[in-house]
Write an enzyme that holds these catalytic residues in place. Structure first.
Site, short mmCIF file in Angstrom:
data_model
loop_
_atom_site.label_atom_id
_atom_site.label_comp_id
_atom_site.label_asym_id
_atom_site.label_seq_id
_atom_site.Cartn_x
_atom_site.Cartn_y
_atom_site.Cartn_z
N ASP A 29 0.84 -1.19 0.00
CA ASP A 29 0.00 0.00 0.00
C ASP A 29 0.88 1.25 0.00
O ASP A 29 1.89 1.31 0.69
CB ASP A 29 -0.93 -0.01 1.22
CG ASP A 29 -2.09 0.96 1.06
OD1 ASP A 29 -3.23 0.50 0.89
OD2 ASP A 29 -1.84 2.19 1.09
N ASN A 82 -13.13 -2.94 2.06
CA ASN A 82 -14.07 -1.84 2.15
C ASN A 82 -14.93 -1.83 0.90
O ASN A 82 -14.42 -1.87 -0.22
CB ASN A 82 -13.31 -0.51 2.26
CG ASN A 82 -12.48 -0.42 3.53
OD1 ASN A 82 -12.91 -0.87 4.59
ND2 ASN A 82 -11.29 0.15 3.44
N GLY A 88 -15.49 3.26 3.49
CA GLY A 88 -14.09 3.66 3.39
C GLY A 88 -13.43 3.31 2.07
O GLY A 88 -12.22 3.49 1.92
N GLN A 89 -14.20 2.82 1.09
CA GLN A 89 -13.58 2.49 -0.19
C GLN A 89 -13.25 3.77 -0.95
O GLN A 89 -14.11 4.65 -1.12
CB GLN A 89 -14.52 1.61 -1.04
CG GLN A 89 -13.84 1.09 -2.30
CD GLN A 89 -14.70 0.13 -3.12
OE1 GLN A 89 -15.88 -0.09 -2.82
NE2 GLN A 89 -14.11 -0.43 -4.16
N HIS A 95 -10.23 -4.83 -3.87
CA HIS A 95 -8.94 -5.15 -3.25
C HIS A 95 -9.15 -5.60 -1.82
O HIS A 95 -10.10 -5.16 -1.15
CB HIS A 95 -7.99 -3.94 -3.29
CG HIS A 95 -8.59 -2.68 -2.74
ND1 HIS A 95 -9.43 -1.87 -3.47
CD2 HIS A 95 -8.50 -2.11 -1.51
CE1 HIS A 95 -9.81 -0.85 -2.73
NE2 HIS A 95 -9.28 -0.97 -1.52
N HIS A 97 -7.20 -5.56 1.79
CA HIS A 97 -6.07 -5.06 2.58
C HIS A 97 -5.58 -6.20 3.48
O HIS A 97 -6.39 -6.89 4.10
CB HIS A 97 -6.52 -3.93 3.52
CG HIS A 97 -6.98 -2.69 2.85
ND1 HIS A 97 -6.18 -1.57 2.71
CD2 HIS A 97 -8.18 -2.37 2.30
CE1 HIS A 97 -6.87 -0.61 2.11
NE2 HIS A 97 -8.09 -1.06 1.85
P1 5GP Z 1 -9.66 1.68 0.09
O1 5GP Z 1 -9.72 2.97 0.85
O2 5GP Z 1 -10.31 1.83 -1.27
O3 5GP Z 1 -10.13 0.47 0.84
O4 5GP Z 1 -8.12 1.39 -0.14
C1 5GP Z 1 -7.38 1.95 -1.17
C2 5GP Z 1 -5.94 1.83 -0.76
O5 5GP Z 1 -5.15 2.00 -1.91
C3 5GP Z 1 -5.49 2.88 0.25
O6 5GP Z 1 -4.97 2.23 1.40
C4 5GP Z 1 -4.43 3.69 -0.50
O7 5GP Z 1 -3.35 4.05 0.33
C5 5GP Z 1 -3.99 2.72 -1.59
N1 5GP Z 1 -3.56 3.36 -2.82
C6 5GP Z 1 -4.19 4.35 -3.51
N2 5GP Z 1 -3.53 4.65 -4.64
C7 5GP Z 1 -2.45 3.81 -4.68
C8 5GP Z 1 -1.38 3.65 -5.60
O8 5GP Z 1 -1.27 4.32 -6.63
N3 5GP Z 1 -0.45 2.70 -5.30
C9 5GP Z 1 -0.53 1.92 -4.18
N4 5GP Z 1 0.43 1.03 -3.98
N5 5GP Z 1 -1.53 2.06 -3.29
C10 5GP Z 1 -2.48 2.99 -3.53
#
Ligand code: 5GP
Ligand code: ZN
Length: 109
Positions: A29, A82, A88-89, A95, A97
């Site tokens: 991440d 999420n 929180g998505q 994906h 985590h």
């Molecule tokens: P969500 O909030 O959708 O569950 O998680 C998205 C995750 O993707 C977040 O933890 C954020 O830090 C990560 N993220 C967003 N953009 C990028 C990226 O360009 N590269 C990587 N490695 N992680 C990303």
């Protein structure tokens, strides 16, 4: 389609993959919330868990997690999916985590 995780999966954006097979990739991440924090994604684009078209998808994702955990030498970890803005998505490519290396509280915030 302008999806950052599709670009990571198809290597339009170079990134260090910690796991790859025909269906799934995993990478760290960008903004880690724990000493170990990586994401496991299907190569195929699904906006969220609500969009999966087969139970195989989740089997493919989840069955890779213990393999990666073994490689990283971790036995305890938090997995989070999420689904939707209020949950929180922020990236709308499915994906999971996986976080480890600290204690986690429950319920999640
Ligand atoms: P969500 O909030 O959708 O569950 O998680 C998205 C995750 O993707 C977040 O933890 C954020 O830090 C990560 N993220 C967003 N953009 C990028 C990226 O360009 N590269 C990587 N490695 N992680 C990303
Ligand atoms: Zn995508």
């Amino acid at each position: 389609m302008d999806c950052i995780f599709c670009k990571i999966a198809n290597k339009e954006i170079p990134s260090e993959l910690i796991y790859e097979d025909d269906n799934v990739v995993a990478f760290n991440d960008l903004s880690p919330q724990a000493p170990i924090h990586f994401l496991v994604i299907p190569k195929k684009h699904y906006e969220s868990l609500n969009d999966i078209d087969s139970q195989v998808v989740f089997g493919q994702i989840f069955s890779t997690i213990p393999k990666i955990a073994e490689k990283l030498n971790i036995k305890e970890y938090r997995t989070v999916v999420n689904t939707g803005k209020s949950a929180g998505q922020t990236v709308f490519h499915l994906h999971v985590h996986v976080m480890s290396g600290r204690n986690f509280t429950w319920p999640a915030g």
